[in-house]
Design an enzyme around this catalytic site. Structure first.
Site, PDB file in Angstrom:
ATOM      1  N   TYR A 133       0.857  -1.187   0.000  1.00  0.00           N
ATOM      2  CA  TYR A 133       0.000   0.000   0.000  1.00  0.00           C
ATOM      3  C   TYR A 133       0.889   1.232   0.000  1.00  0.00           C
ATOM      4  CZ  TYR A 133      -3.063   3.629   1.891  1.00  0.00           C
ATOM      5  OH  TYR A 133      -3.754   4.785   2.085  1.00  0.00           O
TER       6      TYR A 133
ATOM      7  N   GLU B   5      -3.304   7.425  -4.456  1.00  0.00           N
ATOM      8  CA  GLU B   5      -3.169   6.182  -3.702  1.00  0.00           C
ATOM      9  C   GLU B   5      -3.044   4.983  -4.635  1.00  0.00           C
ATOM     10  OE1 GLU B   5      -5.914   4.978  -0.153  1.00  0.00           O
ATOM     11  OE2 GLU B   5      -6.557   3.774  -1.856  1.00  0.00           O
TER      12      GLU B   5
END
Ligand code: GDP
Ligand code: MN
Length: 368
Positions: free
Chosen positions: A101, A189
């Site tokens: 992530y 993101e």
């Protein structure tokens, strides 16, 4: 402005971030074609602006073009967390070894961007943040300083990834930060950022841009998302597009349509002081909605000038090949000039909102 995954990936790719090869499909035939072009197993990903698509059943896989067509038929038109699926991203299915992530968001309380990175990427990142926040590295960036490669590598090192990945992960983090910075983003993101036998690749992408900075990013003007983001805009299930200046007036316009027995197809607030160009874009936007049969443009000029509105209307009517009747109520600042422009162009208008709304409903009724 929040971007769909396919737009976000296009922007990321342009900035040198590796993404899987993919095509957008609006119907099963296009999905089948895309899978044939890719020539390998594919992921079919619902293009909606809500997170957690995977868990909600919005991501499926197919091994052949025929299967891709079949799966696309199942996904298109369904709702993912209340949002209708109109488009799919048909993407080569990546061979995932591990999921990471990484993100950059604006930390409003710190008044700085913050980079977050974790080895616990994938669909459970919210749980990780809650239950084991120590597994997420956080790194604030001073907006006045340059963000340097060694700092990006430091973040990668803190993630606790194998040594041979640190330099590659650092490069990824640096590129993501650069995209965030360059485009005045509010969020950039990648979850998951996946390790495949070919290296690191962005399997998902989330990207949002500060609406107040859109004016200095022409790069986005072609995006569907940017066209909608300029206005307060909601599509509804009726057939009369309601456009007004100011949220209150636009709502009253909708009430009037309902009062006379019509059904609004849009709520579109052009805001205060809209220019001729933005009026034209607003009309063009509602024209792109397939259900719209009549447009009700309701303007009581304050900061908005009636002559700008009139010129905006003329620009669209002169260029649109799409002949949708438009009923205009035009009063307020510079009304004499605005009304003269419309009269000279042979475009009818009303002074009274009630009369205009009633007329829009009548025209709509006569069309169906
Ligand atoms: P989200 O649920 O909206 O965040 O959608 P993602 O694009 O992140 O996909 C959710 C999950 O589906 C990922 O974490 C992966 O595990 C899986 N997934 C997505 N694309 C692929 C792919 O191309 N190959 C494989 N094997 N899994 C994928
Ligand atoms: Mn994701």
């Amino acid at each position: 402005m929040r971007c769909f995954e396919y737009s976000a990936k296009k922007i990321f790719k342009n900035e040198g971030i590796p993404v899987p090869e993919s095509y957008v499909a609006k119907n099963p035939e296009e999905a089948e074609e895309a899978a044939a072009k890719l020539g390998k197993p594919v992921a079919l990903k619902s293009q909606v602006l809500v997170g957690g698509r995977g868990k909600a059943g919005g991501i499926k896989f197919a091994d052949s073009p025929e299967e891709a067509g079949k799966v696309a038929k199942e996904l298109l038109g369904t709702e993912i967390k209340g949002e209708k699926v109109n488009k799919l991203l048909i993407e080569e299915k990546v061979n995932i070894q591990s999921e990471f992530y990484i993100s950059v968001i604006m930390d409003r309380s710190a008044k700085k961007p913050v980079i977050m990175a974790s080895t616990e990427g994938g669909m459970e990142i919210e749980e990780v943040a809650k239950k084991s926040p120590e597994k997420i590295v956080k790194y604030h960036i001073n907006p006045l300083d340059e963000f340097l490669p060694y700092q990006a590598r430091e973040i990668a090192r803190k993630m606790g990834i194998p040594n041979d990945l640190i330099s590659k992960m650092g490069t990824f983090i640096l590129k993501l930060f650069n995209v965030f910075d360059k485009y005045d983003a509010t969020i950039a993101e990648i979850n998951p950022l996946v390790l495949t036998p070919e290296g690191l690749i962005a399997a998902d992408a989330k990207f949002g841009v500060d609406d107040d900075a859109l004016w200095r990013h022409n790069e986005f003007s072609d995006l569907e998302e940017a066209k909608k983001g300029e206005f307060a805009y909601v599509t509804l299930d009726g057939d009369i597009a309601v456009i007004g200046n100011g949220a209150g007036l636009t709502l009253v316009g909708m009430d009037m349509i309902n009062l006379y027995g019509g059904k609004p197809a849009t709520f579109l607030d052009i805001g205060g002081g809209a220019s001729q160009e933005s009026i034209a874009r607003a009309i063009t936007l509602v024209l792109s909605e397939p259900n719209v049969k009549v447009i009700f443009l309701n303007v009581l000029g304050g900061i908005t000038r009636a002559d700008d509105v009139a010129n905006g209307v003329i620009t669209v009517l002169n260029s649109a090949d799409h002949k949708v009747p438009i009923v205009i109520r035009l009063t307020g600042t510079n009304e004499e000039e605005g009304q003269r422009i419309l009269r000279d162009a042979g475009i009818p208008f009303e002074i009274s909102m009630e009369e205009a709304a009633e007329k829009a409903v009548e025209i709509c009724r006569s069309l169906s």
